[in-house]
Design an enzyme around this catalytic site. Sequence first.
Site, PDB file in Angstrom:
ATOM      1  N   LYS A   1      29.899  21.860   3.000  1.00  0.00           N
ATOM      2  CA  LYS A   1      29.107  22.969   3.568  1.00  0.00           C
ATOM      3  C   LYS A   1      30.031  24.055   4.102  1.00  0.00           C
ATOM      4  CE  LYS A   1      27.485  22.709   7.930  1.00  0.00           C
ATOM      5  NZ  LYS A   1      27.783  23.859   8.792  1.00  0.00           N
ATOM      6  N   ASN A   2      31.042  23.647   4.892  1.00  0.00           N
ATOM      7  CA  ASN A   2      31.848  24.648   5.602  1.00  0.00           C
ATOM      8  C   ASN A   2      32.843  25.360   4.698  1.00  0.00           C
ATOM      9  OD1 ASN A   2      30.354  24.118   7.820  1.00  0.00           O
ATOM     10  ND2 ASN A   2      31.884  22.836   8.832  1.00  0.00           N
TER      11      ASN A   2
ATOM     12  N   ARG B   1      25.621  30.357  11.650  1.00  0.00           N
ATOM     13  CA  ARG B   1      26.924  30.709  12.229  1.00  0.00           C
ATOM     14  C   ARG B   1      27.809  31.368  11.182  1.00  0.00           C
ATOM     15  NH1 ARG B   1      29.988  31.793  16.662  1.00  0.00           N
ATOM     16  NH2 ARG B   1      32.187  31.451  16.205  1.00  0.00           N
TER      17      ARG B   1
ATOM     18  N   CYS C   1      24.462  26.355  15.282  1.00  0.00           N
ATOM     19  CA  CYS C   1      24.212  25.269  16.229  1.00  0.00           C
ATOM     20  C   CYS C   1      24.509  25.720  17.667  1.00  0.00           C
ATOM     21  CB  CYS C   1      25.115  24.075  15.900  1.00  0.00           C
ATOM     22  SG  CYS C   1      24.642  23.328  14.360  1.00  0.00           S
TER      23      CYS C   1
ATOM     24  N   ARG D   1      29.471  30.553  21.567  1.00  0.00           N
ATOM     25  CA  ARG D   1      30.205  30.606  20.301  1.00  0.00           C
ATOM     26  C   ARG D   1      30.734  32.032  20.131  1.00  0.00           C
ATOM     27  NH1 ARG D   1      27.618  26.679  15.867  1.00  0.00           N
ATOM     28  NH2 ARG D   1      29.711  26.936  15.026  1.00  0.00           N
ATOM     29  N   PRO D   2      31.841  32.321  20.811  1.00  0.00           N
ATOM     30  CA  PRO D   2      32.383  33.682  20.815  1.00  0.00           C
ATOM     31  C   PRO D   2      33.038  34.052  19.477  1.00  0.00           C
ATOM     32  CG  PRO D   2      33.880  32.212  21.918  1.00  0.00           C
ATOM     33  CD  PRO D   2      32.674  31.389  21.555  1.00  0.00           C
ATOM     34  N   ILE D   3      33.248  35.337  19.278  1.00  0.00           N
ATOM     35  CA  ILE D   3      34.000  35.790  18.090  1.00  0.00           C
ATOM     36  C   ILE D   3      35.110  36.762  18.490  1.00  0.00           C
ATOM     37  CG2 ILE D   3      32.102  35.427  16.440  1.00  0.00           C
ATOM     38  CD1 ILE D   3      31.590  38.450  16.531  1.00  0.00           C
ATOM     39  N   ASP D   4      35.597  36.597  19.714  1.00  0.00           N
ATOM     40  CA  ASP D   4      36.670  37.503  20.193  1.00  0.00           C
ATOM     41  C   ASP D   4      37.929  37.432  19.331  1.00  0.00           C
ATOM     42  OD1 ASP D   4      36.566  34.862  21.666  1.00  0.00           O
ATOM     43  OD2 ASP D   4      38.618  35.493  22.112  1.00  0.00           O
ATOM     44  N   GLN D   5      38.244  36.256  18.809  1.00  0.00           N
ATOM     45  CA  GLN D   5      39.441  36.134  17.968  1.00  0.00           C
ATOM     46  C   GLN D   5      39.239  36.769  16.595  1.00  0.00           C
ATOM     47  OE1 GLN D   5      42.469  34.693  19.245  1.00  0.00           O
ATOM     48  NE2 GLN D   5      41.165  35.140  21.023  1.00  0.00           N
TER      49      GLN D   5
ATOM     50  N   ASP E   1      33.341  17.700  14.419  1.00  0.00           N
ATOM     51  CA  ASP E   1      32.055  17.547  13.712  1.00  0.00           C
ATOM     52  C   ASP E   1      31.721  16.093  13.436  1.00  0.00           C
ATOM     53  OD1 ASP E   1      32.400  20.592  11.753  1.00  0.00           O
ATOM     54  OD2 ASP E   1      31.830  20.224  13.832  1.00  0.00           O
TER      55      ASP E   1
ATOM     56  N   ARG F   1      20.168  21.267   7.349  1.00  0.00           N
ATOM     57  CA  ARG F   1      21.063  22.430   7.151  1.00  0.00           C
ATOM     58  C   ARG F   1      22.371  21.993   6.508  1.00  0.00           C
ATOM     59  NH1 ARG F   1      22.798  25.053  12.318  1.00  0.00           N
ATOM     60  NH2 ARG F   1      24.257  25.924  10.825  1.00  0.00           N
TER      61      ARG F   1
HETATM   62  C1  EPZ Z   1      33.540  25.955  12.448  1.00  0.00           C
HETATM   63  O1  EPZ Z   1      32.869  26.660  13.480  1.00  0.00           O
HETATM   64  C2  EPZ Z   1      32.513  25.018  11.857  1.00  0.00           C
HETATM   65  N1  EPZ Z   1      31.410  25.788  11.289  1.00  0.00           N
HETATM   66  C3  EPZ Z   1      31.993  24.057  12.928  1.00  0.00           C
HETATM   67  O2  EPZ Z   1      31.175  23.103  12.270  1.00  0.00           O
HETATM   68  C4  EPZ Z   1      33.164  23.298  13.554  1.00  0.00           C
HETATM   69  O3  EPZ Z   1      32.695  22.557  14.647  1.00  0.00           O
HETATM   70  C5  EPZ Z   1      34.252  24.271  14.011  1.00  0.00           C
HETATM   71  O4  EPZ Z   1      34.628  25.171  12.951  1.00  0.00           O
HETATM   72  C6  EPZ Z   1      35.511  23.535  14.448  1.00  0.00           C
HETATM   73  O5  EPZ Z   1      36.008  22.776  13.372  1.00  0.00           O
HETATM   74  C7  EPZ Z   1      31.582  26.325  10.061  1.00  0.00           C
HETATM   75  O6  EPZ Z   1      32.617  26.164   9.437  1.00  0.00           O
HETATM   76  C8  EPZ Z   1      30.423  27.112   9.513  1.00  0.00           C
HETATM   77  P1  EPZ Z   1      35.961  27.665  15.746  1.00  0.00           P
HETATM   78  P2  EPZ Z   1      33.605  27.929  14.173  1.00  0.00           P
HETATM   79  O7  EPZ Z   1      36.041  29.146  15.634  1.00  0.00           O
HETATM   80  O8  EPZ Z   1      34.426  28.633  13.179  1.00  0.00           O
HETATM   81  C9  EPZ Z   1      36.517  28.899  20.307  1.00  0.00           C
HETATM   82  C10 EPZ Z   1      29.231  21.969  11.683  1.00  0.00           C
HETATM   83  O9  EPZ Z   1      28.738  21.025  12.285  1.00  0.00           O
HETATM   84  N2  EPZ Z   1      36.549  30.270  19.772  1.00  0.00           N
HETATM   85  O10 EPZ Z   1      37.010  26.830  15.087  1.00  0.00           O
HETATM   86  O11 EPZ Z   1      32.558  28.687  14.905  1.00  0.00           O
HETATM   87  C11 EPZ Z   1      35.137  28.253  20.155  1.00  0.00           C
HETATM   88  O12 EPZ Z   1      34.314  28.580  21.254  1.00  0.00           O
HETATM   89  C12 EPZ Z   1      29.751  23.135  12.474  1.00  0.00           C
HETATM   90  O13 EPZ Z   1      29.414  22.025  10.448  1.00  0.00           O
HETATM   91  C13 EPZ Z   1      36.846  31.305  20.640  1.00  0.00           C
HETATM   92  O14 EPZ Z   1      37.074  31.111  21.821  1.00  0.00           O
HETATM   93  O15 EPZ Z   1      34.542  27.176  15.223  1.00  0.00           O
HETATM   94  C14 EPZ Z   1      35.481  26.784  20.104  1.00  0.00           C
HETATM   95  O16 EPZ Z   1      35.657  26.329  21.442  1.00  0.00           O
HETATM   96  C15 EPZ Z   1      29.372  23.028  13.926  1.00  0.00           C
HETATM   97  N3  EPZ Z   1      36.878  32.580  20.144  1.00  0.00           N
HETATM   98  C16 EPZ Z   1      36.848  26.757  19.394  1.00  0.00           C
HETATM   99  O17 EPZ Z   1      37.388  28.081  19.516  1.00  0.00           O
HETATM  100  C17 EPZ Z   1      36.625  32.849  18.817  1.00  0.00           C
HETATM  101  O18 EPZ Z   1      36.691  34.040  18.423  1.00  0.00           O
HETATM  102  C18 EPZ Z   1      36.765  26.413  17.914  1.00  0.00           C
HETATM  103  O19 EPZ Z   1      35.857  27.291  17.310  1.00  0.00           O
HETATM  104  C19 EPZ Z   1      36.316  31.781  17.957  1.00  0.00           C
HETATM  105  C20 EPZ Z   1      36.292  30.497  18.455  1.00  0.00           C
END
Ligand code: EPZ
Length: 417
Positions: free
Chosen positions: A22-23, A93, A117, A122-126, A305, A397
């Site tokens: 999926k991802n 997401r 989810c 779920r920030p996108i600052d990075q 996950d 999903r």
């Molecule tokens: C992806 O989410 C996956 N989703 C998630 O899987 C998975 O849990 C996650 O990566 C971690 O492996 C998809 O691939 C669609 P992150 P993503 O950015 O990209 C923080 C599932 O069950 N962060 O790696 O949203 C964030 O809050 C889903 O399939 C920031 O602070 O995760 C978290 O604490 C659920 N700022 C950590 O980083 C940002 O700009 C990891 O988030 C981005 C993230």
Amino acid sequence: MGKFVINGGNRLNGTVKISGAKNAAVALLPAVLLSDGVCRIENIPAISDTAMAVSILQSLGADVKYIDKHTVEIDPRRVNSFTVAKELSEKMRASSYFLGALLGRFCHARVAPPGGCDFGVRPIDQHIKGFQALGANVTIESGQVDAKAEHLTGAAVYLDKVSVGATINIMLAAVKARGLTVIDHAAREPHIVDLANFLNSMGAQIMGAGTDVIKIHGVEHLYGVSYSVIPDQIEAGTYMVAAAMTGGCVTIDNVIPKHLESISAKLCEIGAVVEEFDESVKITAPNTVKSGIVNTMPHPGFPTDMQPQITALLSVADGTSFVNENVWDNRFQYVDQLNLMGSDIQVDGKVAIIKGVRNLEGHEVKSTDLRAGAALVIAGLGAKGTTVVDNVKYIERGYENIVEKLTLLGADIKRID
Ligand code: EPZ
């Protein structure tokens, strides 16, 4: 809304075939926008998240032809919009990946902050930090993220947190930027490597995917290709844990064993036997697993996950276990539902303390997100009596044909509306 009715106690035995990841699929589909030709993507999991990603592509003007339920041909050449409709992007997401792909193609992208989810902020600052480094001006107005640049120029981006989404989004925006982009402290998940392989097969120049430093030399053109999505290591891990929950013996077919290493290692630690073959793994479970300690980490660590699923299994382990959630702020919401089934789990911030009980009892429970839902199904498979899992749309999903696949393994599970 849909519910699963599970009569627990059956040992799972036999073989289950894993679907595409999926991802990975939800990243590859937006990446097609960067191509100058038709792309054929195979082994797409037939789940609502991928259907949503295809709908967004169509809403932008792409021509989409389904060859079969797992294969799609997409012609992005008539895409004429850089704005993703709010009602579409809020549902998933991974819609945030359309920011990077549209910015990479048009130097302009407008997407509502992603849905997905709900387990903490779920920030996108990075993601935004990366777009700004490439020269984009990013604003958030009336609930839409707007990223715009005269042109995109390669840059060095050091991620303050390991982020799968930010790594993917910056890659998508940088692949046609002028010059060299270096993503430092990058995520290393298999789906990031899959996206890099897909883009490179289209003519991109991406090096280091799978390590924490990814280098991207911008190119002018990317060409249409055929590509097959990697197998889903989280779906595979979920069925491994389901087998362990029921003391079963299951072959998980169509996987890349290396992607499962941390999951297989943990299951062996707590008493299962896992045999690895070229494209499958076989798990033979003990009647009762041993207690253990789990730390979720970015890849190659134990995947977040898989955290709800392993917690469900450890709830019937022999002894007390600890699960530390190091990636997300609030990913234990499902524990209340497991405790309704008789588990003895206490959550203290980011740690779940799990006192193993002899067995769980069937109960009516509600899934709060995709992997939590999977954990409740696993709990129901091992529980005495009948479990009814509500809100199964979350589960559907990310898990293609989960009822059929579990039934084939001997589970007593039905879907009711
Ligand atoms: C992806 O989410 C996956 N989703 C998630 O899987 C998975 O849990 C996650 O990566 C971690 O492996 C998809 O691939 C669609 P992150 P993503 O950015 O990209 C923080 C599932 O069950 N962060 O790696 O949203 C964030 O809050 C889903 O399939 C920031 O602070 O995760 C978290 O604490 C659920 N700022 C950590 O980083 C940002 O700009 C990891 O988030 C981005 C993230």
